[in-house]
Design an enzyme around this catalytic site. Structure first.
Site, PDB file in Angstrom:
ATOM      1  N   ARG A  49       1.017  -1.205   0.002  1.00 47.50           N
ATOM      2  CA  ARG A  49      -0.066   0.039   0.118  1.00 47.50           C
ATOM      3  C   ARG A  49       0.781   1.280  -0.003  1.00 47.50           C
ATOM      4  NH1 ARG A  49       2.358   1.980   3.630  1.00 47.50           N
ATOM      5  NH2 ARG A  49       1.158   3.585   3.884  1.00 47.50           N
ATOM      6  N   GLY A  50       0.130   2.288  -0.272  1.00 48.85           N
ATOM      7  CA  GLY A  50       0.960   3.685  -0.319  1.00 48.85           C
ATOM      8  C   GLY A  50       1.285   4.167  -1.992  1.00 48.85           C
ATOM      9  N   ALA A  51       0.606   5.072  -2.139  1.00 52.84           N
ATOM     10  CA  ALA A  51       0.392   5.722  -3.404  1.00 52.84           C
ATOM     11  C   ALA A  51       1.527   5.144  -4.343  1.00 52.84           C
ATOM     12  CB  ALA A  51       0.216   7.256  -3.783  1.00 52.84           C
ATOM     13  N   ARG A  93      -7.935  -0.098  -6.526  1.00 50.97           N
ATOM     14  CA  ARG A  93      -8.179   0.905  -5.574  1.00 50.97           C
ATOM     15  C   ARG A  93      -8.090   2.027  -6.480  1.00 50.97           C
ATOM     16  NH1 ARG A  93      -4.279   1.285  -0.485  1.00 50.97           N
ATOM     17  NH2 ARG A  93      -6.067   2.219   0.359  1.00 50.97           N
ATOM     18  N   GLN A 198      -1.634   2.564  10.126  1.00 50.94           N
ATOM     19  CA  GLN A 198      -0.391   2.514   9.451  1.00 50.94           C
ATOM     20  C   GLN A 198       0.780   3.255  10.165  1.00 50.94           C
ATOM     21  OE1 GLN A 198      -3.351   3.121   7.947  1.00 50.94           O
ATOM     22  NE2 GLN A 198      -3.372   2.761   5.742  1.00 50.94           N
ATOM     23  N   ASP A 239      -2.266  10.894  -1.729  1.00 55.69           N
ATOM     24  CA  ASP A 239      -2.547   9.935  -2.506  1.00 55.69           C
ATOM     25  C   ASP A 239      -3.019  10.248  -4.031  1.00 55.69           C
ATOM     26  OD1 ASP A 239      -3.052   8.635   0.227  1.00 55.69           O
ATOM     27  OD2 ASP A 239      -2.642   7.058  -1.071  1.00 55.69           O
ATOM     28  N   ASN A 249      -5.529  12.206   1.131  1.00 55.86           N
ATOM     29  CA  ASN A 249      -4.619  11.454   1.768  1.00 55.86           C
ATOM     30  C   ASN A 249      -5.370  10.714   2.900  1.00 55.86           C
ATOM     31  OD1 ASN A 249      -1.711  10.853   2.296  1.00 55.86           O
ATOM     32  ND2 ASN A 249      -2.067  11.777   4.282  1.00 55.86           N
ATOM     33  N   LYS A 250      -4.598   9.965   3.699  1.00 56.86           N
ATOM     34  CA  LYS A 250      -5.196   9.089   4.620  1.00 56.86           C
ATOM     35  C   LYS A 250      -6.320   9.763   5.545  1.00 56.86           C
ATOM     36  CE  LYS A 250      -4.968   5.866   4.676  1.00 56.86           C
ATOM     37  NZ  LYS A 250      -5.836   5.008   3.802  1.00 56.86           N
TER      38      LYS A 250
HETATM   39  C1  LIG Z   1       3.558   8.203  -0.187  1.00 54.01           C
HETATM   40  S1  LIG Z   1       1.972   7.872  -0.240  1.00 54.01           S
HETATM   41  C2  LIG Z   1       1.246   7.196   1.290  1.00 54.01           C
HETATM   42  C3  LIG Z   1      -0.118   7.418   1.369  1.00 54.01           C
HETATM   43  O1  LIG Z   1      -0.856   6.244   1.365  1.00 54.01           O
HETATM   44  C4  LIG Z   1      -1.472   5.889   2.138  1.00 54.01           C
HETATM   45  O2  LIG Z   1      -2.550   5.221   1.897  1.00 54.01           O
HETATM   46  P1  LIG Z   1      -2.755   3.556   2.158  1.00 54.01           P
HETATM   47  O3  LIG Z   1      -2.134   3.145   3.310  1.00 54.01           O
HETATM   48  O4  LIG Z   1      -4.383   3.333   2.401  1.00 54.01           O
HETATM   49  O5  LIG Z   1      -2.299   2.937   0.621  1.00 54.01           O
HETATM   50  C5  LIG Z   1      -1.701   7.032   3.050  1.00 54.01           C
HETATM   51  O6  LIG Z   1      -2.611   8.013   2.551  1.00 54.01           O
HETATM   52  C6  LIG Z   1      -0.432   7.630   2.997  1.00 54.01           C
HETATM   53  O7  LIG Z   1      -0.080   9.033   3.322  1.00 54.01           O
END
Ligand SMILES: CSC[C@H]1O[C@H](OP(=O)(O)O)[C@H](O)[C@@H]1O
Length: 347
Positions: A49-51, A93, A198, A239, A249-250
Site C-alpha cells: 500500500r501507499g500511492a 483501488r 499504518q 494519494d 490523503n489518509k
Molecule cells: C507516500 S503515499 C502514502 C499514502 O498512502 C497511504 O494510503 P494507504 O495506506 O491506504 O495506501 C496514506 O494515505 C499515505 O499518506
C-alpha cells in the site's frame, strides 16, 4: 537473481515479492505474486500500500500479464488482452492516482513497441525505470523538504508515507530521513492512524529501525501535543493532489491540517509529480475509497464493536489547499497559488 530488492518489494524477473504489510510490525512475512491477478489482490487487500508503491507494483503486475500472453501482441487479440490486464489492475483501488499514472505509462510503452519481438523485455525495463525513478524522486523530495526542518524540530506525521509506501526511502518520512542525514536532530510524533494503523504498525517500525526518535500517539492526541507547543511542523504524504492543490490523503489528515492551522503550525505535503493530477480540478472530484467495516470493528482480528453496528469507513479525506503551507516535490517546494504553480511543474 533479483533485479530490484527493497524493504517494500522484490522484482525477480518472473514474480514480484512483497513484504506483507498487514502483518507488520510483529511478523515479517512475504507474499510472492506470479500473475497480474495476484498483484491485483495484493494491492486491493493492502499487502502492499501507499500511492507510489501501488504504482510501481501495478507496473510489475502489467509485466507479469504480458509474460503470460502466448499470442501475437501486434494483433487485435494482443491489444485487447493487455487492455484487460491494465483495467484489472486499475480496478484494485480508486484514490491513489499513481496507480493510473503507472499503468498509463506501461500501456503507452506497450502500444509503442507491441510490434517489436522484445516488447516484453522493454515493458520490464519500463517497470524497473518506474521503480528506480521513484527512489531517486523520493531522495530529491527529501532534500528539498529537509530545508523546512531546523535542527531540534519535532515533526508530527500521519499514516505511513515512508519506505513502505514507496519503492524505497519514502516521501514524508524521506523528508525526515534527509534532515537527519544532514545532521539535524529531529523528533517525530506518529499518529497511530485508525483504523488500519499504518502509523502504529509501519511508521513507528520504520523510524525505530532507523534509530529516529519517534513517539506514538493515538489520533485524538494530535491536538493536545500541538497545544502543548511540542510540534514545529507537520509533514504528510498524499494519494492524489488536484489541480487546485487540494490533497487526498489518509483519513484523519484533514483533521490534523485544521488543528495545525489553529495552532499556527506549518503543514506540508510531500509527494512526487506522479501524485499530482492536473486532470482532476479540485478535491471534490477525487474518488474516495470506502473499505470494509471490519477494519473499524476489529483490530488484528479482535472484535471491538457490537455485531451489526453501522459503520462508515472512508480510507481517505481531502485537505483543502488553503490549509497547506507547501507541497514538497522532487522539483522543489510549491507554494500558493497552487492552481498556477502546480501547472508550472509540468511545463
Ligand atoms: C507516500 S503515499 C502514502 C499514502 O498512502 C497511504 O494510503 P494507504 O495506506 O491506504 O495506501 C496514506 O494515505 C499515505 O499518506
Amino acid at each position: 537473481m533479483s533485479k530490484l530488492k527493497t524493504m517494500t518489494l522484490e522484482w525477480t524477473g518472473e514474480s514480484v515479492i512483497f513484504i506483507d504489510q498487514r502483518k507488520l510490525p510483529t511478523q515479517e512475512i512475504y507474499v510472492e505474486c506470479e500473475t497480474y491477478e495476484d498483484v491485483y489482490v495484493a494491492i486491493k487487500d493492502m499487502i502492499v500500500r501507499g500511492a507510489p508503491a501501488i504504482g510501481a507494483s501495478a507496473a510489475f503486475g502489467y509485466v507479469l500479464g504480458a509474460q503470460k500472453f502466448n499470442g501475437a501482441f501486434d494483433s487485435a487479440e494482443g491489444l485487447a488482452y493487455m487492455e484487460k490486464v491494465k483495467e484489472k489492475l486499475a480496478s484494485s483501488r480508486p484514490t491513489a492516482v499513481n496507480l493510473f499514472w503507472a499503468l498509463d505509462r506501461m500501456h503507452r510503452t506497450f502500444e509503442s513497441f507491441r510490434n517489436e519481438p522484445d516488447v516484453v523485455k522493454l515493458l520490464e525495463e519500463e517497470a524497473l525505470k518506474i521503480a528506480y525513478e521513484d527512489i531517486e524522486v523520493n531522495r530529491a523530495i527529501g532534500k528539498h523538504g529537509a530545508e523546512v526542518l531546523r535542527d531540534g524540530d519535532t515533526v508530527l506525521t500521519h499514516c505511513n508515507a515512508g519506505a513502505l509506501a514507496t519503492v524505497d526511502y519514502g516521501t514524508a518520512l524521506g523528508v525526515i530521513r534527509a534532515a537527519v542525514e544532514q545532521g539535524k536532530k529531529i523528533k517525530v510524533f506518529a499518529d497511530e492512524t485508525r483504523p488500519y494503523l499504518q502509523g502504529a504498525r509501519l511508521t513507528a517500525w520504520e523510524l525505530m529501525k532507523d534509530g529516529i526518535d519517534v513517539t506514538l500517539i493515538s489520533d485524538n492526541m494530535a491536538g493536545w501535543v500541538m497545544k502543548k507547543g511540542w510540534i514545529n511542523a507537520v509533514v504528510v504524504g498524499a494519494d492524489r493532489i488536484a489541480a487546485n492543490g487540494d490533497v487526498a490523503n489518509k483519513i484523519g489528515t484533514y483533521s490534523v491540517a485544521i488543528l495545525a492551522q489553529k495552532h499556527g503550525i506549518p503543514f506540508y505535503v510531500a509527494a512526487p509529480l506522479s501524485t499530482i493530477d492536473l486532470n482532476t480540478p479540485t478535491g471534490d472530484e477525487i474518488p474516495i475509497e470506502e473499505r470494509s467495516h471490519r477494519e473499524i470493528t476489529h483490530v488484528q482480528g479482535v472484535q471491538i464493536a457490537p455485531d451489526n453496528i453501522k459503520c462508515y469507513n472512508p480510507a481517505f479525506d481531502v485537505t483543502p489547499s488553503h490549509l497547506i503551507t507547501g507541497i514538497i516535490t522532487e522539483k522543489g517546494i510549491v507554494r500558493p497559488p497552487y492552481d498556477v504553480e502546480l501547472k508550472k511543474l509540468f511545463e
